[in-house]
Design an enzyme around this catalytic site. Sequence first.
Site: not given
Length: 430
Positions: A306, A363
Amino acid sequence: MLEQATLSVGGDTYHLPVVDGAEGDRAINVTKLRETTGFITLDEGYYNTGSCRSAITFIDGDQGILRYRGIPIEQLARKSTFVETCWLLIYGELPTREQLRCWSGLFTKYEMIHEGLYKHFDGFPSTGHPMAILSAMINAMSCYEPSLIEMESPATFQIAAARLISKIRTIAAASYKASIGLPIVYPKPHLDYCSNFLHMMFSIPFRDYEPDPDTVAALQLILILHADHEQNCSSSTVRMVASSGANMFASCAAGVCALWGPLHGGANVAVVEMLQHLHDDNVDLNDYIRQVKDKNSTLRLMGFGHRVYKNYDPRASIMKELADNLLGKMRERDPLLEIAKRLEDVALNDPYFVERRLYPNVDFYSGVILRAMGIPVNMFTVIFAMGRLPGWIANWREVNEGGATLYRPRQIYTGGLARDYVPIDERKSA
Ligand code: SDX
């Protein structure tokens, strides 16, 4: 005296103001850098660039903290509803009982779409991607609501926001039905936000789908977890488009397009496709991780890493627990969940991921949950968009508060130097 940063370049020294955020985040304000120094900043990918001041969402990537309007995501996940979270993100406070009743009533009032909009689905091929259809239909919706294009009052804004958040369900479910050649199912006024969406997705004529409470609760949680995430790619896109004075529908339709990419919202599809490949082809996880780490490979561990979180994404922790609970209650063992857990375990004990501080993101587990709910893979990112819509609207509103300032970045030019036009007969192929 406000603190200043000192910049020495080209033999001169300049002082630039320091800006402090509410949570101790700090910035050097370069708004006047070019006019005072002739320099611009360059930050490809915006790793270090703040595009705006925002009061909507706070993330501390090192601590793995996420708060919507100051309220920790863990509390909202346990105690709130998606409709309530929409109000919180857009208006900054949790709604009173009366505000929530009126707000929820608007969602019911505006859940239908214009009959003319249904006709658009006849024109899309059944193979049309639901994200393409969603973006197109959000813009098409504005053609039927011209009064909402000009946001001349807070009341107009509220109705436009409620219409968009309510109708995105109807459009999403209709695009799914159209893609599988089944009749489109109309919303039912007595159903809550999530139950109504599941009804429109899975009911068929003369046999209503009765969503079990666990599935409804799982969808509610997924939408809350996806509702906003500060200046991510799609929310920044919405702000960029909104800054030109474009209306809410056009700005959110652009957000859908940005979210579609596999590095952003499309990752939930890429994760399930990765897990399915590992399962179907019986791939050794250690071999796969070796391929991911290979510098010559473009392979990435989808759902991992991320730009901001250099710790466990708090949403991923909640998703992992939800996946366990939901599948446990359904007494369904999904081999993909087992593979995801083993993959996470291998990665989190591998120096490559540890050194780069790569952890599961939102996700990584969401796709396994959506699969268990019967949501088709090509609808996963549409669900993400449904969740993110209130965050996009909150950002759109923030850009327009006090009048939008056009977002227009600069660049460092690397092209050819000045040259004259060459008549075609004198040109030589490169
Ligand atoms: C979302 O911004 C948001 O808030 C987004 C989001 C939201 O709610 O809006 O949180 C939702 O988009 C989550 C992210 C979903 N995307 C994926 O899961 C795709 C896989 N992840 C990566 O592509 C990547 O981690 C990004 C794109 C998410 C972030 O990448 P960055 O910040 O640009 O990091 P980077 O490419 O500079 O990587 C740093 C290093 C590199 O290695 P080195 O060159 O230093 O050797 O880490 C490596 C990268 O190769 N790396 C990965 C990796 N992610 C980063 N290596 C393998 N697998 C990965 N997933």
